[in-house]
Design an enzyme around this catalytic site. Sequence first.
Site, short mmCIF file in Angstrom:
data_model
loop_
_atom_site.label_atom_id
_atom_site.label_comp_id
_atom_site.label_asym_id
_atom_site.label_seq_id
_atom_site.Cartn_x
_atom_site.Cartn_y
_atom_site.Cartn_z
N LEU A 34 0.82 -1.21 0.00
CA LEU A 34 0.00 0.00 0.00
C LEU A 34 0.85 1.26 0.00
CD1 LEU A 34 -2.80 -1.01 2.52
CD2 LEU A 34 -3.17 -0.33 0.15
N ASP A 53 11.05 3.84 4.33
CA ASP A 53 10.95 2.41 4.53
C ASP A 53 12.20 1.94 5.26
OD1 ASP A 53 9.02 0.06 3.16
OD2 ASP A 53 10.97 -0.62 3.89
N ASP A 88 13.83 4.89 11.41
CA ASP A 88 12.83 4.15 12.18
C ASP A 88 11.79 5.12 12.71
OD1 ASP A 88 11.36 2.59 13.89
OD2 ASP A 88 13.01 2.11 15.25
N ILE A 89 10.62 5.17 12.09
CA ILE A 89 9.61 6.17 12.46
C ILE A 89 8.94 5.85 13.80
CG2 ILE A 89 9.17 7.13 10.20
CD1 ILE A 89 6.96 4.37 11.62
N ASN A 115 1.60 4.70 7.33
CA ASN A 115 1.22 3.43 6.71
C ASN A 115 2.04 2.24 7.22
OD1 ASN A 115 0.20 1.69 4.26
ND2 ASN A 115 2.44 1.67 4.11
N TYR A 186 -2.50 -6.76 16.81
CA TYR A 186 -2.74 -5.94 15.63
C TYR A 186 -4.09 -5.20 15.73
CZ TYR A 186 -3.49 -4.96 10.61
OH TYR A 186 -3.75 -4.36 9.40
N LYS A 190 -4.56 -1.17 15.83
CA LYS A 190 -5.34 -0.49 14.80
C LYS A 190 -6.55 0.25 15.39
CE LYS A 190 -2.97 -1.36 11.07
NZ LYS A 190 -2.22 -0.25 10.44
N THR A 220 -1.34 -7.32 0.26
CA THR A 220 -0.02 -6.87 0.68
C THR A 220 0.72 -8.06 1.29
OG1 THR A 220 -0.61 -6.31 2.98
CG2 THR A 220 -1.04 -4.63 1.29
#
Length: 319
Positions: A34, A53, A88-89, A115, A186, A190, A220
């Site tokens: 995505l 990334d 590394d965000i 994302n 997860y 989310k 994905t």
Amino acid sequence: MTDAKPVGEDDGAGDSGGLCAGRVVAVTGAGRGLGRAHALAYAAEGAKVVVNDLGVGLDGAPAPDSPAAQVVQEIRAAGGEAVAHGGDIASSEGAASLVAAAVDTFGRLDTLVNNAGFLRDRMLVNLDEDDWDAVMRVHLKGHFLPLKHAAAYWRAESKAGRTPAARVVNTSSGAGLLGSVGQGNYSAAKAGILGLTLVAAAEMGRYGVQVNAIAPAARTRMTEATFAETMAAPGADAFDAMAPENVSPLVVWLGSGAAADGVTGRVFEVEAGRITVMEGWRPGPTVDKEERWTPAGAGDTARELLARAAVPGGVYGAS
């Protein structure tokens, strides 16, 4: 001196340079799936793109080569402008450097698309604390920190008289809306992103920032194995309903200056050719006794209210 128009607001629909001409967009986890589709779609609409990334595998472990540079090459080969970011965000330093990469390279930041993510699926009784923490870190903290640093930048711009037309697009999931068996970590992360989106939209509107979230369904690395049959590509002439590129048009619009004022704090499900505005928690049937209940009375009333309430959507994977 105050700008005549908010920064980035001159790139609306009909601009010959594209819907996002002149805008600077940062996309996290943009090397594949995505994120890659979003980065390419923004570039096709004239945006300058920071392609983030970390280059990790599906489980979050380091991969040999980051794909961010490959996406940048694709954008440049098509005549666009892009720069790779490998930070590394989910760390404060990495998130701050993402914003700095946009500002230092292209002079500003207009849109942030959060994302990045990965999976470590287990049933709850088998879910290790490390797997819980890792998924929470990348998905939830990995949304919070880029948003925090971008918001600080936009607030400073607004206070300096350069009111931005800034946009944030967060990435939730049907698992965050309904839950998903075997994905407790997860699903919780989310769902947390949805709450974060609502708060950010309320807090940042005064600075010219609109914040929304999507709950996409697409093929994905995270879905093609877990939902192999559903995500399988069709024949050559059929519409590929699960192609990640189907999700990107709405993401591009939400991140553009053309997104209508007041489109903020909303959640959209996006799948194939379908877009749905999700309506979250809101009061349903209610009874007010105006005094304290007994446990038995509270139970009887709860059953009565449940009989009048809408049936919730089923948890993914539940029998």
